[in-house]
Design a protein around this motif. Sequence first.
Motif, short mmCIF file in Angstrom:
data_model
loop_
_atom_site.label_atom_id
_atom_site.label_comp_id
_atom_site.label_asym_id
_atom_site.label_seq_id
_atom_site.Cartn_x
_atom_site.Cartn_y
_atom_site.Cartn_z
N GLN A 209 35.98 12.52 18.44
CA GLN A 209 35.27 11.83 17.36
C GLN A 209 36.07 10.62 16.88
O GLN A 209 35.99 10.22 15.71
N LEU B 144 35.08 18.22 6.74
CA LEU B 144 34.47 18.81 7.92
C LEU B 144 35.41 19.81 8.59
O LEU B 144 36.63 19.63 8.61
N ILE C 108 32.86 22.10 14.62
CA ILE C 108 31.90 21.11 15.10
C ILE C 108 32.07 20.88 16.59
O ILE C 108 31.09 20.79 17.35
N MET D 197 25.82 20.22 7.74
CA MET D 197 26.64 19.90 8.91
C MET D 197 26.30 18.48 9.33
O MET D 197 25.19 18.00 9.08
N VAL E 71 24.66 14.95 15.00
CA VAL E 71 25.36 14.39 16.16
C VAL E 71 24.37 13.77 17.15
O VAL E 71 23.20 14.14 17.18
N ILE F 257 29.47 12.31 16.04
CA ILE F 257 28.95 12.41 14.67
C ILE F 257 28.37 11.06 14.28
O ILE F 257 29.00 10.01 14.49
N ASP G 58 22.73 23.28 7.22
CA ASP G 58 23.45 23.95 8.30
C ASP G 58 22.75 25.18 8.86
O ASP G 58 23.35 25.95 9.60
#
Length: 336
Positions: free
Chosen positions: A16, A41, A46, A191, A194, A201, A214
């Motif tokens: 990321q 986060l 993730i 969340m 993506v 993200i 989420d």
Amino acid sequence: MNVPPDLAERLRAVGQEHLIDAVAACGDGEGADLVAHIEELDLDLIAELVGRFRGDGATDATELAHVQPPDAIGLPHDDVSRQRERKAREEGERRLRAGQVACVLLAGGQGTRLGFDGPKGDFPFAPITGRTLFWHHAAKIAALRARYRCELPFYVLTSPANDAITRGLFRHNDNYGLPAGSAEFVVQGTMPVVDRETGRILLEASDRLALSPDGHGGVLAALRRSGALDAMAGRGIRTIFTFQVDNPLVRIARPELVGYHALADADMSSVVVRKLGPDERMGVIAQVGGHTGVVEYSDLSDELAGWRDPDGALVLWAGSIAVHCLELDFVRRLTS
């Protein structure tokens, strides 16, 4: 503004690193806000979820080669099973009367797929009375409280998108007949959104991540974060019954289910319905690699979905309708 070195290292480790450039492109104030959002986060989680989403860690063919039907308790059909169900009902009713059951309504969704602009719970599903889903579920909660002379705590899980309007609906409709304050609200978490192809993200604005609720899996963390689990423990709750706002047919806190769950000394129990055909778009509860879990319909090959026993019945028959009993102690362990 620059990303702190330790955070930059973590972002690179999970693919990321584009967020480092996003922060650098912001002014100091906006950059600080974006960094604060990123630091909230769980980047490792993730990365795991993105891996599953993109197929890197999904339920694969090797696992599915060992999929088997679940160990399920069927509806009573003979004297032995009827006696077992009677015992389960008695135990479930005992827990209800003892004030050991709480209910959680998952109501974070919008009515978009129903062609309705607003929370699903405000959808007027009843063709004659115009009763909404919230009104219908609240009436069932009131009836259970009266029948078993219990408090039956009632939690409504909302989302950031519909929390304010849901609370307003309850106020405007006099809590749908429930005593003031006896419906408690918990906001589910979010969340990051993506990109389907890259797993990166996405940003909603230059200084803000794109976020989405989420999902059902977030309900347990939300209950802990809100203090609801501690409140339940203080009330002597042992079992949490969860159900969906768009299921008007659900038997809330069904004593037989609560009783089977209790007598089995189970951490979690789920209701299933028999699939009518292999093309029904619902996940199935099954044994995968020796563990009980849900296999989403999108992960089932046509061959597995259509697998039949010698009598012609579907082998993977147990459709999940997202109705569960969970022990409070189990949920507290999971979220500790």
